[in-house]
Design an enzyme around this catalytic site. Structure first.
Site, mmCIF file in Angstrom:
data_model
loop_
_atom_site.group_PDB
_atom_site.id
_atom_site.type_symbol
_atom_site.label_atom_id
_atom_site.label_comp_id
_atom_site.label_asym_id
_atom_site.label_seq_id
_atom_site.Cartn_x
_atom_site.Cartn_y
_atom_site.Cartn_z
ATOM 1 N N GLN A 340 0.836 -1.201 0.000
ATOM 2 C CA GLN A 340 0.000 0.000 0.000
ATOM 3 C C GLN A 340 0.871 1.251 0.000
ATOM 4 O O GLN A 340 1.864 1.335 0.717
ATOM 5 C CB GLN A 340 -0.917 -0.015 1.231
ATOM 6 C CG GLN A 340 -2.074 0.955 1.139
ATOM 7 C CD GLN A 340 -3.159 0.632 2.157
ATOM 8 O OE1 GLN A 340 -3.165 -0.440 2.745
ATOM 9 N NE2 GLN A 340 -4.078 1.546 2.375
ATOM 10 N N SER A 418 4.467 -5.992 2.853
ATOM 11 C CA SER A 418 3.156 -5.919 3.504
ATOM 12 C C SER A 418 2.095 -6.597 2.620
ATOM 13 O O SER A 418 2.149 -7.794 2.392
ATOM 14 C CB SER A 418 2.806 -4.466 3.812
ATOM 15 O OG SER A 418 1.634 -4.385 4.595
ATOM 16 N N LEU A 419 1.173 -5.832 2.069
ATOM 17 C CA LEU A 419 0.135 -6.398 1.205
ATOM 18 C C LEU A 419 0.735 -7.210 0.057
ATOM 19 O O LEU A 419 0.189 -8.238 -0.344
ATOM 20 C CB LEU A 419 -0.733 -5.272 0.637
ATOM 21 C CG LEU A 419 -1.683 -5.707 -0.482
ATOM 22 C CD1 LEU A 419 -2.878 -6.431 0.087
ATOM 23 C CD2 LEU A 419 -2.091 -4.534 -1.337
ATOM 24 N N ARG A 443 -8.951 -8.486 4.520
ATOM 25 C CA ARG A 443 -7.883 -7.776 5.220
ATOM 26 C C ARG A 443 -8.056 -6.267 5.084
ATOM 27 O O ARG A 443 -7.943 -5.509 6.054
ATOM 28 C CB ARG A 443 -6.529 -8.194 4.643
ATOM 29 C CG ARG A 443 -5.299 -7.591 5.294
ATOM 30 C CD ARG A 443 -4.062 -8.117 4.563
ATOM 31 N NE ARG A 443 -2.808 -7.752 5.189
ATOM 32 C CZ ARG A 443 -2.080 -6.689 4.874
ATOM 33 N NH1 ARG A 443 -2.528 -5.844 3.954
ATOM 34 N NH2 ARG A 443 -0.919 -6.452 5.478
ATOM 35 N N HIS A 520 0.605 -2.632 11.450
ATOM 36 C CA HIS A 520 1.852 -3.334 11.785
ATOM 37 C C HIS A 520 2.364 -2.945 13.177
ATOM 38 O O HIS A 520 3.559 -2.688 13.371
ATOM 39 C CB HIS A 520 2.928 -3.075 10.725
ATOM 40 C CG HIS A 520 2.589 -3.655 9.394
ATOM 41 N ND1 HIS A 520 2.525 -5.016 9.166
ATOM 42 C CD2 HIS A 520 2.273 -3.051 8.214
ATOM 43 C CE1 HIS A 520 2.191 -5.225 7.906
ATOM 44 N NE2 HIS A 520 2.029 -4.048 7.304
ATOM 45 N N GLN A 568 1.564 -11.173 10.574
ATOM 46 C CA GLN A 568 2.059 -10.076 9.737
ATOM 47 C C GLN A 568 1.320 -8.773 9.998
ATOM 48 O O GLN A 568 1.905 -7.688 9.952
ATOM 49 C CB GLN A 568 1.931 -10.476 8.263
ATOM 50 C CG GLN A 568 2.644 -9.525 7.308
ATOM 51 C CD GLN A 568 1.811 -9.221 6.074
ATOM 52 O OE1 GLN A 568 0.601 -9.002 6.165
ATOM 53 N NE2 GLN A 568 2.459 -9.197 4.922
#
Length: 780
Positions: A340, A418-419, A443, A520, A568
């Site tokens: 993102q 991440s994503l 998510r 996170h 995560q």
């Protein structure tokens, strides 16, 4: 490339010897040739089953021919596969291997020379060599080094000293006091120094009656970086007497073009030296064929695949010799997928019509036109998390599928930020396109609904400064380690604002991110648990290609995919560590698949300024899951603890005084899936050495065990001696207790790649363990 003394170890090449019939046959033939002069088998010593890789292997009478035998066997094995070198590069003893491969001398004559040379060396003075990880300016800063001679200049920031045992001991003490990293080279003599002068006549005499032919292949010498036109006894005397100028030799080769550098030495020494001389991100690649850390067949196969000729003969039975133009160096391939923040209007344009099936699935699952959202975004929804994440997943997945049409060869590793990790898992076959999209949709919806904080990027500050500034705030987490000078903070908005002010006062630049929640971080744990329950509804498959996880920069374990994806969301993205671990494999080609080039810039920066870390550890075999009803031992404790230390149960035990927690207890703990620590307190070092030898033999390096390290008030040399023993046996985990402060022994253990579990009773001591080491002890 052929390395010299210091690269040897017991069992070197044993895995490839057992796996590759060509290598095995050639090595046996060379052993028979060496035995004619030596009177005994080199392989019998080298593969002695009573010896471990960590045992010192310094008997020059054996190691001299052994190193060259390994290199010649690898060269012939490569030739059998149709791979011929464009250039040969010899370093020290490795020049003898280069002479044989170039056709200047036969292997039998070469090995006979080496055996005779070891007899001549015995008449000279004993000494040693010391590798120094610093620039030449340290010679002025540490006067004790002047009693030694510079024996090798390998690359900027690495040189080697030669001297007497006493002079080297004083040099080591002075370097330790100055905080300069160094390491003894396992040799018996002070090669490449005036200590060789006493054996000059004897060494020249071993060449009597030996004739050399002109080299048939270009051979570059590390004596001066020049091409060897004809081998002579005088040349080989200069090889032994003059300093190794490996950096100069690499400069000469770089002036001749770009190459794939293959290290045929036993330990990958020259692979690292070559990397130190090659520009980051350049087309040249350096690879080892063997390693003291194992996986020799895998390393050899990897190098073979990169160096193999692309064209076969018309009959298809034998490869046609290749040329430098046809055989371009191909590095390990890594695909990366952005997260993102990389979204932009217009992304994916041209892809949706190429992949109508996936586009239709996306429209059906999401309930709106994915092409309209990505290309034109008429309702300005692309910046909202619940829309951003599915859009990025679809575009990156289609970019990957489109890339496959141009380059169908699979990547060696997949990574995502991440994503982007979901796209990496899709590419690895963990789930299909639709399943991945449904996961990302859920998510994104959960993360969009979260609140209670924000995030900010800190640019232009190192990790030590970030840790120091954050020491006064217990409400902020480091959410992203994007680069050595770029981090992202996550936490309550007020604390984010205060931290930004503090960082700007310290000279860093901060950017508040347009997000709705502290992603996170610990504040996302509730959301992570809800997402974990959603994940449990899907069938996930083992990755067909290794995917490095954001949470620990290690490959996804097939039995822990749900746990890792769940963790995560509330764990930091360890991007810097991920790239550094990939660097541990050597050079690699990074291909970013998705909108923008954010990850490419980060990878380039990390490779330019950071040192490599040990390569990712393959997932260890896991015991089969045992269904259980209700609460059981396997479900108690922190899941993250189990995953980090690869345990079945989140328990640790041991560290009992006098070796009460010894081999038997640790063996039982390991079999039960628990973490055990050898109790070293009250044991003499010899007994610790014996027990570690047994544990590593039975449980293997990286097994679920460690040793306890006690604070030695007034006796730091005892801490240092114990750390030496642990490192020698490859033990990378300690439980330390009683430490009121950080000591040099702890710092050294950590810098060597060790992990520390600390038992502390005060928060100020805990802060010491969580902070970077004192600068006076940091290398460089």
């Amino acid at each position: 490339m052929f390395s010299g003394q210091g690269s040897q170890y017991y069992q070197m090449g044993k895995e490839l010897f057992d796996d590759n019939p060509v290598f095995r046959t050639v090595l046996r033939r060379l052993d028979a040739e060496a035995a004619e002069a030596l009177g005994e088998s080199v392989l019998a010593h080298m593969f002695d089953p009573a010896k471990r890789k960590n045992d010192l292997f310094t008997d020059t009478r054996i190691t001299h021919p052994a190193i060259v035998m390994i290199e010649l066997a690898l060269a012939e094995t490569l030739r059998t596969a149709g791979i011929e070198p464009d250039y040969l590069l010899g370093s020290s003893l490795g020049e003898y291997a280069a002479a044989v491969v170039s056709g200047s001398i036969s292997s039998r004559d070469c090995l006979r020379l080496l055996v005779r040379q070891t007899d001549a060396l015995r008449a000279g003075p004993r000494g040693g060599m010391l590798a120094v990880l610093s620039g030449p300016e340290v010679l002025d800063r540490v006067p004790a080094l002047r009693a030694c001679e510079v024996a090798a200049r390998n690359y900027p920031g690495h040189f080697v000293l030669a001297g007497t045992t006493q002079a080297l001991a004083r040099a080591e003490s002075a370097l330790s006091a100055a905080g300069v990293m160094h390491q003894r080279v396992p040799v018996e003599y002070g090669y490449h120094s005036s200590m060789m002068d006493e054996v000059l006549d004897a060494c020249r005499g071993v060449f009597d009656g030996v004739e050399f032919a002109p080299p048939r292949l270009p051979w570059i010498s590390s004596v001066d970086g020049r091409r060897v036109e004809r081998a002579t006894a005088e040349h080989f005397w200069q090889v032994a007497r003059r300093p190794i100028e490996f950096e100069q030799a690499m400069a000469a080769l770089r002036g001749r073009g770009e190459f794939l550098y293959l290290d045929l030495g036993p330990s990958g020494t020259l692979y690292n030296f070559a990397r130190g001389n090659l520009p980051a991100g350049g087309p040249s690649v350096s690879l080892p064929l063997l390693s003291p850390f194992g996986n020799d067949p895998g390393l050899f196969t990897r190098a073979l695949a990169l160096a193999a000729p692309k064209h076969a003969s018309a009959s298809g039975t034998a490869p046609v010799p290749d040329t430098p133009a046809l055989r371009k160096a191909r590095a390990m391939k890594v695909y990366g997928f952005p997260g993102q923040g990389s979204q932009q209007r217009g992304m994916g344009k041209g892809l949706f019509e190429k992949f109508p099936e996936q586009t239709a699935i996306a429209d059906r699952v999401l309930g709106y036109s994915i092409e309209e959202l990505c290309v034109s975004d008429p309702e300005r929804r692309l910046g909202r998390t619940e829309y951003t994440q599915p859009a990025l997943y679809v575009v990156s997945a289609l970019t990957y599928l489109d890339h496959l049409t141009q380059d169908p060869e699979p990547a060696d590793y997949l990574i995502g930020h991440s994503l982007g990790e979901y796209v990496a898992l899709f590419a690895a076959g963990v789930f299909d396109f639709e399943t991945g999209l449904r996961l990302v949709q859920r998510r994104g919806a959960l993360m969009a609904a979260a609140g209670g904080g924000g995030m900010a990027a800190v640019v232009g500050s190192d990790e030590e400064t970030v840790t120091r500034v954050l020491a006064g705030s217990d409400g902020l987490d480091l959410a992203n380690h994007n680069a050595p000078d770029q981090f992202v903070l996550s936490g309550p908005t007020e604390q984010i604002d205060a931290a930004c002010t503090a960082f700007e006062a310290a000279g860093a630049r901060t950017v508040r991110l347009n997000v709705s929640a502290p992603f996170h971080s610990r504040y996302m744990r509730g959301m992570a648990e809800e997402f974990g329950a959603f994940l449990d509804r899907f069938t996930l498959h083992p990755p067909a290609v290794p995917v490095l996880a954001n949470v620990d920069a290690q490959p996804y374990r097939p039995d822990a995919i749900v746990q890792t994806l769940t963790a995560q969301i509330a764990s930091p993205v360890r991007w810097t560590e991920t790239v550094r671990r990939l660097m541990g494999h050597g050079d690699f080609e990074f291909v970013e698949l998705g909108p923008g080039r954010v990850l490419t810039r980060l990878v380039t920066k990390i490779r330019a300024v950071a040192e490599s870390l040990p390569a990712p550890v393959p997932p260890a075999p896991q015991p089969p899951a045992v269904p259980a009803s209700g609460i059981g031992a396997d479900s108690l404790g922190a899941r993250s603890f189990r995953e980090r230390y690869r345990l079945r149960r989140a328990y640790l035990a041991g560290s009992l005084h006098g070796g009460i927690s010894g081999q038997e207890m640790l063996r039982s703990l390991s079999k039960a899936g628990l973490l055990g620590f050898l109790g070293t307190g009250g044991l003499p070092l010899a007994e610790v050495d014996r027990q570690l030898r047994g544990l590593t033999a039975e449980l293997g390096l990286g097994g679920a065990f460690g040793a306890n390290l006690l604070y030695r008030h007034g006796a730091p040399e005892e801490e240092t001696a114990l750390v030496d023993v642990l490192l020698r046996h490859g033990v990378d985990l300690v439980e330390c207790s009683g430490f009121p402060l950080i000591t040099p022994a702890l710092v050294r253990f950590r810098l060597k790649g060790g992990r520390i579990i600390a038992k502390v009773s005060r928060t100020d001591v805990a802060a010491e363990f969580l902070a970077p080491p004192p600068s006076v002890w940091s290398p460089g």
